[in-house]
Design a protein around this motif. Structure first.
Motif, PDB file in Angstrom:
ATOM      1  N   TYR A  38       0.838  -1.203   0.000  1.00  0.00           N
ATOM      2  CA  TYR A  38       0.000   0.000   0.000  1.00  0.00           C
ATOM      3  C   TYR A  38       0.874   1.255   0.000  1.00  0.00           C
ATOM      4  O   TYR A  38       0.564   2.244  -0.682  1.00  0.00           O
ATOM      5  N   GLU A  39       1.946   1.242   0.780  1.00  0.00           N
ATOM      6  CA  GLU A  39       2.835   2.401   0.850  1.00  0.00           C
ATOM      7  C   GLU A  39       3.498   2.645  -0.510  1.00  0.00           C
ATOM      8  O   GLU A  39       3.652   3.804  -0.932  1.00  0.00           O
ATOM      9  N   ALA A  40       3.879   1.577  -1.180  1.00  0.00           N
ATOM     10  CA  ALA A  40       4.519   1.730  -2.486  1.00  0.00           C
ATOM     11  C   ALA A  40       3.552   2.310  -3.508  1.00  0.00           C
ATOM     12  O   ALA A  40       3.928   3.177  -4.318  1.00  0.00           O
ATOM     13  N   TRP A  41       2.307   1.843  -3.493  1.00  0.00           N
ATOM     14  CA  TRP A  41       1.304   2.416  -4.406  1.00  0.00           C
ATOM     15  C   TRP A  41       1.069   3.885  -4.087  1.00  0.00           C
ATOM     16  O   TRP A  41       0.898   4.708  -5.002  1.00  0.00           O
ATOM     17  N   ALA A  42       1.051   4.238  -2.816  1.00  0.00           N
ATOM     18  CA  ALA A  42       0.840   5.639  -2.430  1.00  0.00           C
ATOM     19  C   ALA A  42       1.971   6.522  -2.963  1.00  0.00           C
ATOM     20  O   ALA A  42       1.732   7.669  -3.379  1.00  0.00           O
ATOM     21  N   GLU A  43       3.199   6.016  -2.965  1.00  0.00           N
ATOM     22  CA  GLU A  43       4.318   6.775  -3.526  1.00  0.00           C
ATOM     23  C   GLU A  43       4.112   7.039  -5.016  1.00  0.00           C
ATOM     24  O   GLU A  43       4.373   8.138  -5.506  1.00  0.00           O
ATOM     25  N   VAL A  44       3.647   6.024  -5.731  1.00  0.00           N
ATOM     26  CA  VAL A  44       3.410   6.179  -7.169  1.00  0.00           C
ATOM     27  C   VAL A  44       2.294   7.189  -7.407  1.00  0.00           C
ATOM     28  O   VAL A  44       2.392   8.051  -8.301  1.00  0.00           O
ATOM     29  N   GLU A  45       1.229   7.110  -6.620  1.00  0.00           N
ATOM     30  CA  GLU A  45       0.136   8.063  -6.758  1.00  0.00           C
ATOM     31  C   GLU A  45       0.600   9.488  -6.462  1.00  0.00           C
ATOM     32  O   GLU A  45       0.217  10.435  -7.147  1.00  0.00           O
ATOM     33  N   ALA A  46       1.426   9.646  -5.426  1.00  0.00           N
ATOM     34  CA  ALA A  46       1.888  10.975  -5.044  1.00  0.00           C
ATOM     35  C   ALA A  46       2.743  11.594  -6.141  1.00  0.00           C
ATOM     36  O   ALA A  46       2.612  12.794  -6.451  1.00  0.00           O
ATOM     37  N   GLU A  47       3.625  10.800  -6.761  1.00  0.00           N
ATOM     38  CA  GLU A  47       4.490  11.364  -7.796  1.00  0.00           C
ATOM     39  C   GLU A  47       3.736  11.637  -9.088  1.00  0.00           C
ATOM     40  O   GLU A  47       4.020  12.613  -9.789  1.00  0.00           O
ATOM     41  N   SER A  48       2.766  10.782  -9.402  1.00  0.00           N
ATOM     42  CA  SER A  48       2.064  10.903 -10.685  1.00  0.00           C
ATOM     43  C   SER A  48       0.836  11.802 -10.628  1.00  0.00           C
ATOM     44  O   SER A  48       0.365  12.281 -11.669  1.00  0.00           O
ATOM     45  N   GLY A  49       0.269  11.993  -9.437  1.00  0.00           N
ATOM     46  CA  GLY A  49      -0.990  12.718  -9.337  1.00  0.00           C
ATOM     47  C   GLY A  49      -2.183  11.931  -9.841  1.00  0.00           C
ATOM     48  O   GLY A  49      -3.257  12.491 -10.066  1.00  0.00           O
ATOM     49  N   GLN A  50      -2.011  10.626 -10.026  1.00  0.00           N
ATOM     50  CA  GLN A  50      -3.072   9.759 -10.536  1.00  0.00           C
ATOM     51  C   GLN A  50      -3.614   8.869  -9.425  1.00  0.00           C
ATOM     52  O   GLN A  50      -2.860   8.431  -8.557  1.00  0.00           O
ATOM     53  N   THR A  51      -4.902   8.581  -9.488  1.00  0.00           N
ATOM     54  CA  THR A  51      -5.518   7.649  -8.547  1.00  0.00           C
ATOM     55  C   THR A  51      -5.410   6.238  -9.116  1.00  0.00           C
ATOM     56  O   THR A  51      -5.902   5.959 -10.210  1.00  0.00           O
TER      57      THR A  51
END
Length: 389
Positions: free
Chosen positions: A64-77
Motif C-alpha cells: 500500500y505504501e509503495a502504491w501511495a508513492e506512485v500516486e503521489a508522484e504521478s498525481g493519478q488515482t
C-alpha cells in the motif's frame, strides 16, 4: 540496465530503476504496451491486507505504501478503497477444504500484524450487504482497507514515470535470449543485440524461453484464466461506495468487484483454468466456467448479474508452491528474475522496488527468502504441486 517485459512487474521495476539511475535504463516489450496477451491487463485487481500466508502478510502493508508513492508522484488515482470480504461457505467447503485457506488463517495474521477487521456470521453479512443471498452456513471477515488497484492505469503510470526519469522503452522488441557475458549480460532480440551490466527478466509466461540460454528452466505451470463482466441494471447497489470487493471460498473460489472500469460488475474464479503455454493459449472463454459463474451469481448475487458484457482471458504463470519468484540467478547474479504466480499484481509497486534493489546488488528492505530460486519447489523434481485453489 535492461528490463525484459513491461507488464505489471516489469513496468514497476523500470520506474524504480529509472528513479535511481536516470537515463541508463531500457525497457524491452515484445508486444505493444498495454497488450492483453499476459497477466496484467484489465481495469481491476483486488488489493488487500487479508493474507493467509505470512510471507505475503508481511508485504501487504508496504505494498500500500509503495502504491501511495506512485500516486503521489504521478498525481493519478490507482487504488480505490471499497472494503473487502472473505466469505467462507463452510457447508460447501466441507468436502474440499484442505485447511490452508479458512477464516482463522486470515484473522490470525490480522492479529499478528495489528490489522483491524470484523468477523460476521451469515445473518450479519446479509444485514450489512443485502445484495448477497446466503444459505446460512457462511462466515465472513471484513477489512476496510481492501479495494481495487487499476492494473491498466498503473502499468501506464509506471511507464510514464520511468520515461520522466529518463528511461527508454522499445515496443515490439521480442527478446529471444538473455545470456551472461562475463560480468554483464547480452540480450538478443530479432533485430538487435543489446549489452548491459545487469538485466531484470519479468517475462512471466515467457520466462523459460527468455532464460533458456542461461541454462535455467523453472517448473512453471501456465493456465488460462478468465473473468466476466455483467451489465447489471442495478448500478447504485454495486457502486464502489456501496459494495466491496470479495472472495468467496466454497466449492469453487470466486472473486468479484463492484462496478468499476466498465459499467458492469466483474466476477472471476481463482485457479480455475486449463493448462496452456504462452504460444498455444487461445483467447476463447471456457463455456463451462461461464456457466459456473452464471450459476454462482444466480444463487448468491442475483442483482449483481445482467447481460454479459464480455468475458476475457489472461494467463497465470505458477511455480509448484504457487509462490512468487524474486531472486537473482545463483550462478549469474547480474540477472534478476521475477514470476508473479498469478497473484502478484496487488504487490506490483512494491515488487518493482524489491527488484530494483536486487538488480543493484542491494539487500531488499523486506523479507523475500520464501521467493528464492533455490527453494525446494524449484529445485527438487519430486516436489508436488500444492496450488491453493
Amino acid at each position: 540496465m535492461i528490463v525484459v517485459g513491461c507488464g505489471g512487474l516489469g513496468s514497476a521495476a523500470l520506474y524504480r530503476l529509472a528513479r535511481r539511475l536516470g537515463g541508463g535504463v531500457l525497457g524491452l516489450e515484445q508486444f505493444a504496451l498495454g497488450h492483453d496477451r499476459g497477466a496484467s491487463q484489465d481495469h481491476s485487481r483486488i488489493i488487500r491486507l487479508a493474507q493467509h500466508q505470512r510471507q505475503y502478510a508481511v508485504l501487504a502493508g508496504p505494498a500500500y505504501e509503495a502504491w501511495a508513492e506512485v500516486e503521489a508522484e504521478s498525481g493519478q488515482t490507482i487504488v480505490t478503497r471499497t472494503g473487502g470480504l472473505v466469505v467462507e461457505d463452510r457447508v460447501a467447503r466441507r468436502d474440499v477444504d484442505t485447511g490452508t485457506r479458512n477464516i482463522e488463517g486470515y484473522t490470525a495474521l490480522f492479529d499478528e500484524f495489528g490489522v483491524a477487521y470484523e468477523l460476521l456470521d451469515a445473518e450479519e453479512l446479509a444485514a450489512r450487504w443485502p445484495q448477497f443471498r446466503l444459505d446460512g452456513g457462511e462466515q465472513a471477515v471484513y477489512q476496510s482497507d481492501s479495494g481495487i488497484v487499476d492494473a491498466a492505469r498503473a502499468n501506464a503510470v509506471h511507464v510514464a514515470l520511468a520515461r520522466s526519469h529518463g528511461a527508454q522503452v522499445i515496443e515490439h522488441a521480442a527478446v529471444r535470449a538473455v545470456r551472461p557475458d562475463g560480468g554483464g549480460v547480452v540480450v538478443e532480440t530479432e533485430g538487435r543485440t543489446y549489452r548491459a551490466d545487469r538485466v531484470v527478466v519479468t517475462a512471466d509466461a515467457w520466462t523459460n524461453q527468455v532464460l533458456e540460454a542461461c541454462g535455467l528452466r523453472l517448473p512453471l505451470t501456465v493456465t488460462q484464466e478468465q473473468v466476466t463482466y455483467y451489465a447489471t441494471p442495478h448500478l447504485a447497489e454495486f457502486s464502489p461506495a456501496r459494495f466491496p470487493v470479495f472472495m468467496w471460498h466454497g466449492e469453487h473460489n470466486f472473486y468479484g468487484f463492484p462496478v468499476y472500469g466498465e459499467v458492469a460488475t466483474k466476477l472471476g474464479q481463482h485457479m480455475g483454468g486449463h493448462e496452456t503455454t504462452a504460444t498455444t493459449r487461445t483467447f476463447e472463454p471456457d463455456p463451462v466456467r461461464r456457466k459456473r459463474y452464471a450459476a454462482f451469481v444466480e444463487q448468491h448475487l442475483p442483482r449483481f448479474g445482467g447481460p454479459e458484457l464480455y468475458t476475457k482471458t489472461c494467463l497465470y504463470t505458477v511455480p509448484p508452491d504457487q509462490d512468487f519468484v524474486l531472486d537473482t540467478l545463483p550462478e549469474h547474479p547480474q540477472i534478476t528474475v521475477a514470476v508473479g504466480a498469478g497473484h502478484a499484481y496487488k504487490f506490483a509497486a512494491l515488487i518493482g522496488q524489491l527488484l530494483a534493489r536486487l538488480a543493484l546488488d542491494e539487500r531488499p528492505e523486506h523479507p523475500i527468502d520464501a521467493f528464492s530460486l533455490t527453494r525446494p519447489a524449484l529445485t527438487d523434481p519430486t516436489f508436488a504441486r500444492t496450488f491453493h485453489v
